[in-house]
Scaffold this motif. Structure first.
Motif, mmCIF file in Angstrom:
data_model
loop_
_atom_site.group_PDB
_atom_site.id
_atom_site.type_symbol
_atom_site.label_atom_id
_atom_site.label_comp_id
_atom_site.label_asym_id
_atom_site.label_seq_id
_atom_site.Cartn_x
_atom_site.Cartn_y
_atom_site.Cartn_z
ATOM 1 N N SER A 353 0.823 -1.221 0.000
ATOM 2 C CA SER A 353 0.000 0.000 0.000
ATOM 3 C C SER A 353 0.850 1.261 0.000
ATOM 4 O O SER A 353 0.342 2.348 -0.340
ATOM 5 C CB SER A 353 -0.921 0.013 1.222
ATOM 6 O OG SER A 353 -1.688 -1.168 1.311
ATOM 7 N N LEU A 354 2.111 1.147 0.391
ATOM 8 C CA LEU A 354 2.989 2.321 0.413
ATOM 9 C C LEU A 354 3.486 2.705 -0.979
ATOM 10 O O LEU A 354 3.970 3.829 -1.171
ATOM 11 C CB LEU A 354 4.189 2.057 1.326
ATOM 12 C CG LEU A 354 3.878 1.866 2.820
ATOM 13 C CD1 LEU A 354 5.122 1.417 3.571
ATOM 14 C CD2 LEU A 354 3.324 3.156 3.422
ATOM 15 N N LEU A 355 3.374 1.795 -1.955
ATOM 16 C CA LEU A 355 3.878 2.099 -3.301
ATOM 17 C C LEU A 355 3.145 3.266 -3.948
ATOM 18 O O LEU A 355 3.788 4.207 -4.425
ATOM 19 C CB LEU A 355 3.812 0.853 -4.182
ATOM 20 C CG LEU A 355 4.691 -0.333 -3.774
ATOM 21 C CD1 LEU A 355 4.542 -1.473 -4.769
ATOM 22 C CD2 LEU A 355 6.156 0.092 -3.680
ATOM 23 N N PRO A 356 1.809 3.242 -4.029
ATOM 24 C CA PRO A 356 1.137 4.402 -4.634
ATOM 25 C C PRO A 356 1.323 5.683 -3.834
ATOM 26 O O PRO A 356 1.337 6.774 -4.414
ATOM 27 C CB PRO A 356 -0.334 3.983 -4.694
ATOM 28 C CG PRO A 356 -0.470 2.866 -3.723
ATOM 29 C CD PRO A 356 0.850 2.173 -3.691
ATOM 30 N N ILE A 357 1.487 5.560 -2.504
ATOM 31 C CA ILE A 357 1.742 6.756 -1.697
ATOM 32 C C ILE A 357 3.095 7.345 -2.071
ATOM 33 O O ILE A 357 3.239 8.573 -2.213
ATOM 34 C CB ILE A 357 1.676 6.429 -0.194
ATOM 35 C CG1 ILE A 357 0.280 5.941 0.193
ATOM 36 C CG2 ILE A 357 2.056 7.645 0.644
ATOM 37 C CD1 ILE A 357 0.152 5.512 1.647
ATOM 38 N N ALA A 358 4.099 6.487 -2.251
ATOM 39 C CA ALA A 358 5.431 6.966 -2.642
ATOM 40 C C ALA A 358 5.389 7.684 -3.979
ATOM 41 O O ALA A 358 6.005 8.750 -4.152
ATOM 42 C CB ALA A 358 6.403 5.788 -2.693
ATOM 43 N N ASP A 359 4.651 7.129 -4.936
ATOM 44 C CA ASP A 359 4.531 7.787 -6.242
ATOM 45 C C ASP A 359 3.815 9.131 -6.118
ATOM 46 O O ASP A 359 4.194 10.114 -6.749
ATOM 47 C CB ASP A 359 3.770 6.882 -7.215
ATOM 48 C CG ASP A 359 4.590 5.671 -7.645
ATOM 49 O OD1 ASP A 359 5.825 5.714 -7.501
ATOM 50 O OD2 ASP A 359 3.987 4.688 -8.118
ATOM 51 N N PHE A 360 2.774 9.163 -5.299
ATOM 52 C CA PHE A 360 1.995 10.392 -5.121
ATOM 53 C C PHE A 360 2.844 11.493 -4.501
ATOM 54 O O PHE A 360 2.819 12.645 -4.945
ATOM 55 C CB PHE A 360 0.782 10.090 -4.240
ATOM 56 C CG PHE A 360 -0.128 11.251 -4.004
ATOM 57 C CD1 PHE A 360 -1.056 11.647 -4.954
ATOM 58 C CD2 PHE A 360 -0.069 11.980 -2.814
ATOM 59 C CE1 PHE A 360 -1.905 12.727 -4.734
ATOM 60 C CE2 PHE A 360 -0.912 13.054 -2.578
ATOM 61 C CZ PHE A 360 -1.828 13.432 -3.549
ATOM 62 N N VAL A 361 3.607 11.138 -3.470
ATOM 63 C CA VAL A 361 4.454 12.134 -2.806
ATOM 64 C C VAL A 361 5.553 12.610 -3.745
ATOM 65 O O VAL A 361 5.847 13.803 -3.827
ATOM 66 C CB VAL A 361 5.054 11.540 -1.508
ATOM 67 C CG1 VAL A 361 6.085 12.483 -0.915
ATOM 68 C CG2 VAL A 361 3.945 11.253 -0.493
#
Length: 564
Positions: A353-361
């Motif tokens: 779940s942290l992958l899309p957050i990393a891309d977003f940030v």
């Protein structure tokens, strides 16, 4: 193949892309025909329990699945679930959820990897001749090629996760053995007492009869099934774990998120033998109780009458666990139980779940301190600690409907800060940079457009379909334009094709909405609420979908993005 955190994203087929207009009409489609088919199946020989949640993993028996609500819509061309023999010829087989996903989402490389992965079923509950030699050999070769011991960080990661997996394997064995003994010893002792008294006497006979009627025969316990399949079961789970950990470490190596904070904190309580023994004792006690309920098919009545404070679906004692979501005991044993179920790989699956957050940030341009994140149904807050460890300056809200689980989440966040950010004033409750909100997913107590990121992990399979739709609408309401939704839950039909015929049997874990969930088109549901599908990821038994809320004036995407 290396599963990097960012970079290559695969597009669905051209034919699939031409059909993506189907979901733009906002149809909230769940594939009722497939759900009905699963309801009719009674596979007494093959039972899959890998996607279960809670201490009751050892409780699944080969029983006929109970009926469940059908979905509210069908994919194009789906035949009627009630078609009679001799009637009109049925239409085309309805599309599986994975095929519908391919029309809407960019596909991370992990999707193709796990769809082709050869681990098939949970052999604890069925005799099977599936060979695990080939996948294990492939994974060993892959690990060697990746040079997992080539640097200190990689060596430390694999040493830690190998030890962690071994520990939870031992706990799973202890739990089912304790249950087996609790079921078989009383009748055995009663029989010995009868022999000692010469086999006569009404007291001895009555006791033996009573105990025998209440106890479960030895061959019917999960332990006896496990004993017959231990090698295959261990091979199956080990193969899944190795692939999961390799994917997790690839993401860490690529900079998507840091090493697990509990692994890198030498003073963490998981390294304290006294704490470990205490948690283990709690788990074994809970395992015996939940397995006993599962084998008998008798959920524990909820001790609390909440009146109209809680929705009806929430008062179900999911997984046959003690007290449902309504006690400190349940909250304290839950994390340990679910890690036992997945042999220590649940954290790694959730970290997807942290992958899309990393891309977003990375792509958004705003500093983490300028962003606000809401985790819905955060439970004990364990995953929230991984979010916070990756983005300590991000303002976050940890929400759940259970006050007992929120109290546990507060404890976890305080503990994280004591080890990872001692002395730092991060704001929020207890200077953790986190606030806590008791609220339902379908009626979030927050203003419109108040969050940049909304995360929801392992909730939707426990919601009725109508509540899912309301929850999605709430996610869209509280997200700011351009915001990110991350939805993580169990895999669905087509995500792991080898599991399709038996995946619905998880409903036997007192999960009344699971059959509907595995055939529910979440992409279409979210699109109908104004959220644009972005990227799909898989990690073993878990799938993650990301969505974006359109910015006013921007045309919504009508086709998955194409990598150049």
């Amino acid at each position: 193949m290396a599963l990097g955190a960012t970079g290559r994203l695969f597009r669905g087929s051209t034919a699939a892309g031409s059909r993506c207009a189907n979901f733009l009409g906002g149809r909230r489609r769940c594939i009722a025909a497939r759900a009905a088919q699963l309801d009719r199946e009674t596979p007494a020989e093959v039972v899959y329990a890998e996607v279960a949640t809670g201490a009751t993993a050892a409780a699944l028996a080969a029983t006929s699945p109970s009926s469940s609500p059908a979905g509210s819509g069908m994919a194009s061309g789906a035949p009627s679930a009630g078609a009679q023999p001799g009637g009109p010829s049925p239409g085309p087989e309805p599309l599986k959820v994975a095929e519908l996903d391919a029309q809407k989402f960019r596909l991370h490389p992990s999707v193709a990897f796990w769809q082709d992965f050869s681990s098939q079923i949970n052999t604890m509950w069925a005799q099977t001749e599936v060979s695990m030699t080939a996948p294990l050999q492939t994974l060993v070769e892959r690990a060697v090629a990746a040079r997992v011991l080539s640097d200190p960080q990689s060596a430390a990661y694999w040493a830690y996760h190998t030890a962690r997996m071994s520990f939870f394997v031992s706990q799973a064995a202890a739990g089912v053995l304790a249950h087996h003994l609790s079921e078989t010893l009383p009748s055995s002792l009663a029989g010995l007492a009868g022999l000692a008294s010469g086999g006569s006497g009404s007291g001895g006979s009555s006791s033996s009869s009573s105990s025998g009627g209440e106890a479960v025969k030895a061959q019917e316990t999960p332990f006896s099934r496990l004993s017959a399949n231990a090698g295959k079961e261990l091979g199956n789970r080990t193969a899944e774990a190795i692939a999961t950990f390799q994917q997790d470490y690839d993401n860490i190596r690529d900079g998507a998120y840091p090493l697990p904070w509990d692994m890198t904190s030498p003073r963490h309580r998981q390294y304290n033998p006294v704490n470990v023994l205490g948690r283990s004792a709690q788990f074994i006690q809970e395992s015996v109780a939940t397995l006993r309920r599962r084998v008998r098919g008798q959920p524990e009545p909820l001790w609390l009458d909440g009146g109209k404070l809680y929705p009806q679906y929430y008062t179900n004692t999911f997984h046959f666990q003690t007290d449902g979501w309504f006690s400190a005991w349940s909250a304290n044993v839950y994390e340990f139980s679910t890690e036992v179920l997945f042999f220590g790989r649940q954290d790694a699956m959730q970290r997807t779940s942290l992958l899309p957050i990393a891309d977003f940030v990375r792509d958004g341009g705003a500093a983490p301190s300028e962003l606000r994140l809401l985790e819905v149904a955060a439970g004990t807050g364990r995953f929230h600690t991984f979010i916070k460890d990756a983005y300590p300056d991000m303002r976050t809200v940890c929400s759940d409907l259970s006050p007992f689980y929120l109290a546990r989440a507060r404890n976890n966040m305080r503990y994280w800060r004591s080890l990872r950010a001692p002395g730092r004033s991060l704001g929020g409750v207890d200077e953790t940079g986190t606030e806590f909100l008791q609220t339902a997913a379908e009626d979030i107590a927050a203003p419109d457009e108040s969050f940049d990121i909304v995360v929801c992990v392992y909730l939707f399979h426990e919601l009725p379909e109508a509540v899912r739709r309301r929850a999605v609408s709430e996610f869209a309401r509280v997200l700011r334009p351009g915001g990110l939704l991350v939805l993580t839950d169990s895999v669905q039909l087509g995500d792991r094709p080898a599991w399709d015929n038996t995946i619905g049997l998880f409903s036997n874990f007192n999960e009344p909405y699971y059959r509907n969930y595995v055939s529910c088109d979440l992409g279409a549901m979210c699109a109908a609420a104004g959220l644009t599908p972005d990227t799909k990821y898989l990690c073993s038994a878990t799938k993650t979908l990301s969505f974006r809320k359109a910015v006013p004036g921007e045309a919504p995407a009508t086709d998955p993005a194409v990598d150049n």
